[in-house]
Every structure is written in C-alpha cells, then in structure tokens.
Scaffold this active site. Structure first.
Site, PDB file in Angstrom:
ATOM      1  N   GLU A 106       0.854  -1.202   0.000  1.00  0.00           N
ATOM      2  CA  GLU A 106       0.000   0.000   0.000  1.00  0.00           C
ATOM      3  C   GLU A 106       0.884   1.244   0.000  1.00  0.00           C
ATOM      4  O   GLU A 106       2.026   1.208   0.475  1.00  0.00           O
ATOM      5  CB  GLU A 106      -0.908  -0.080   1.251  1.00  0.00           C
ATOM      6  CG  GLU A 106      -1.707   1.150   1.597  1.00  0.00           C
ATOM      7  CD  GLU A 106      -2.807   1.495   0.601  1.00  0.00           C
ATOM      8  OE1 GLU A 106      -2.497   1.591  -0.598  1.00  0.00           O
ATOM      9  OE2 GLU A 106      -3.944   1.728   1.027  1.00  0.00           O
ATOM     10  N   ASP A 110      -2.911   5.632   6.569  1.00  0.00           N
ATOM     11  CA  ASP A 110      -3.406   6.866   7.197  1.00  0.00           C
ATOM     12  C   ASP A 110      -4.327   6.455   8.348  1.00  0.00           C
ATOM     13  O   ASP A 110      -3.848   6.089   9.418  1.00  0.00           O
ATOM     14  CB  ASP A 110      -4.105   7.706   6.120  1.00  0.00           C
ATOM     15  CG  ASP A 110      -4.565   9.064   6.619  1.00  0.00           C
ATOM     16  OD1 ASP A 110      -4.167   9.465   7.719  1.00  0.00           O
ATOM     17  OD2 ASP A 110      -5.337   9.744   5.908  1.00  0.00           O
ATOM     18  N   PHE A 159      -0.480  16.396   4.035  1.00  0.00           N
ATOM     19  CA  PHE A 159      -0.999  15.804   2.800  1.00  0.00           C
ATOM     20  C   PHE A 159       0.141  15.725   1.795  1.00  0.00           C
ATOM     21  O   PHE A 159       0.714  16.739   1.403  1.00  0.00           O
ATOM     22  CB  PHE A 159      -2.170  16.600   2.228  1.00  0.00           C
ATOM     23  CG  PHE A 159      -2.857  15.842   1.130  1.00  0.00           C
ATOM     24  CD1 PHE A 159      -3.803  14.872   1.421  1.00  0.00           C
ATOM     25  CD2 PHE A 159      -2.517  16.047  -0.199  1.00  0.00           C
ATOM     26  CE1 PHE A 159      -4.404  14.122   0.421  1.00  0.00           C
ATOM     27  CE2 PHE A 159      -3.109  15.304  -1.213  1.00  0.00           C
ATOM     28  CZ  PHE A 159      -4.058  14.350  -0.894  1.00  0.00           C
TER      29      PHE A 159
END
Ligand code: 5GP
Length: 181
Positions: A106, A110, A159
């Site tokens: 992956e 998060d 982010f």
C-alpha cells in the site's frame, strides 16, 4: 487531515517542500526488499499492490526482492478527488489467494480504514499468511488497530503527493514525495 488551501490548477509543485527525496526512497526500498526476501526465504510470495497509489512503490520494491514472487493488484477507492476520506471503501479485484503467502503493498497507512477492509476481504480467501507493507505511515491519532509489518517511512499528518500518490489524479509522476499543505 490538513487541507490543501491553494487552487489545484495553480499549484506549483516544484516550489513545495520535498519531504522524502528520490535517493532516500531508493535506499529505504532496498532495505525493505532485503528484509522481505529474508523473511520469505523458501516461500513463494504473492504481492498484492493497491491501485492506484502503490503502483510505483510495488514496481520498485519487486526489483529488490531475491525470492520468487507473483504480482497482482486490487483497486481500492476511498478518496474521490478530495483530501478527506468519505469513510466508504470500495474494493475491486478478481484474486484467488487461497493458501498463498500474501503481502499487501500500500502507498500510505493513514486511518487504516482501507487496509482494514482489504485485510477482512482477503482473509476470507484463507491465505497461508497475510502481511502488509506500506511506504508511508502517517502519525495520526485514532488509527485502525491493524498490524503493518513493513513500513518505509513515518511521516507527520501532512498531505503528501508524488511517487504514485496523487491530488485529484495529479502529481503521481514525481520521483520524490512532496507536501501540499
Ligand atoms: P486510510 O484508509 O488509511 O485513511 O487511507 C488510505 C488511502 O488514502 C491511501 O491509500 C491514499 O490513497 C489516501 N491518502 C491518505 N493520506 C494521503 C495523503 O497524504 N496523500 C495522498 N495523496 N493520499 C492519501
């Protein structure tokens, strides 16, 4: 998660902070490849890449493995052109992993919601073993309690884009990882 304030069409990505350089990524993936190869010595590994974000990471990782492996993908969507999870995870695949040694690859761990769904879904096929490798682990509170055995880098709650990770389908092609917020 922090929101990106700029208008996405006006983002000058090359002026943004580089969080992890191309060299740092290469070095760490080499280490991960060695570690995974040792752990799966004598077994055939089935790598399951999570599209779209993990496609570059998986492609680089397999070139550092010294054991036989098979490569397949599943598609997971939870973020739809936005930076806040809808909480809904949609999985699409046609995999048969019964009795296989499965390693899910992956891009980022998060909240862990996506990985939790993937784990529940794939474990129904009764693989011989099941582990997860994530390039990034975001330091946030309230993560799903899920064991991610192999982690490339720990990062703050920012982010990030690049190296496969997008913002509204942009910036996946960057060779490094940058912050957008
Ligand atoms: P989770 O279910 O763990 O909250 O989120 C998993 C997915 O959310 C990741 O596979 C990735 O697609 C997306 N995501 C989470 N954080 C970020 C981020 O900082 N940048 C980007 N581009 N995607 C993220």
């Amino acid at each position: 998660m922090n929101r990106v304030s700029s208008n996405e069409d006006k983002i000058d990505i090359y002026s943004r902070e580089v969080l992890i350089t191309r060299d740092e990524i290469n070095y760490r993936i080499e280490q991960l490849g060695r570690e995974i190869s040792q752990d799966y010595q004598g077994r055939e590994l089935h790598l399951v890449g999570v599209l779209n974000g993990a496609f570059i990471f998986l492609a680089d990782l397999v070139r550092h493995l010294s054991i036989p492996c098979q490569i397949c993908f599943l598609q997971a969507s939870s973020y739809k052109d936005q930076q806040v999870s809808t909480g809904e995870v949609i999985l699409m695949h046609n995999l048969d992993l019964n009795e296989k040694n499965v390693l899910v690859v992956e891009d980022i761990f998060d909240t862990g919601l996506t990985l939790q769904h993937i784990k529940e879904d794939l474990n129904m096929q009764k693989p011989a073993s099941f582990e997860i490798c994530a390039l990034l682990n975001k330091r946030i509170t309230n993560k799903a309690s899920i064991n991610v055995k192999y982690i490339g880098f720990e990062i703050e709650n920012r982010f990030v884009v690049g190296y496969g990770l997008d913002y509204a389908e942009k910036f996946r092609e960057l060779p490094h990882i940058s912050c957008l917020d």
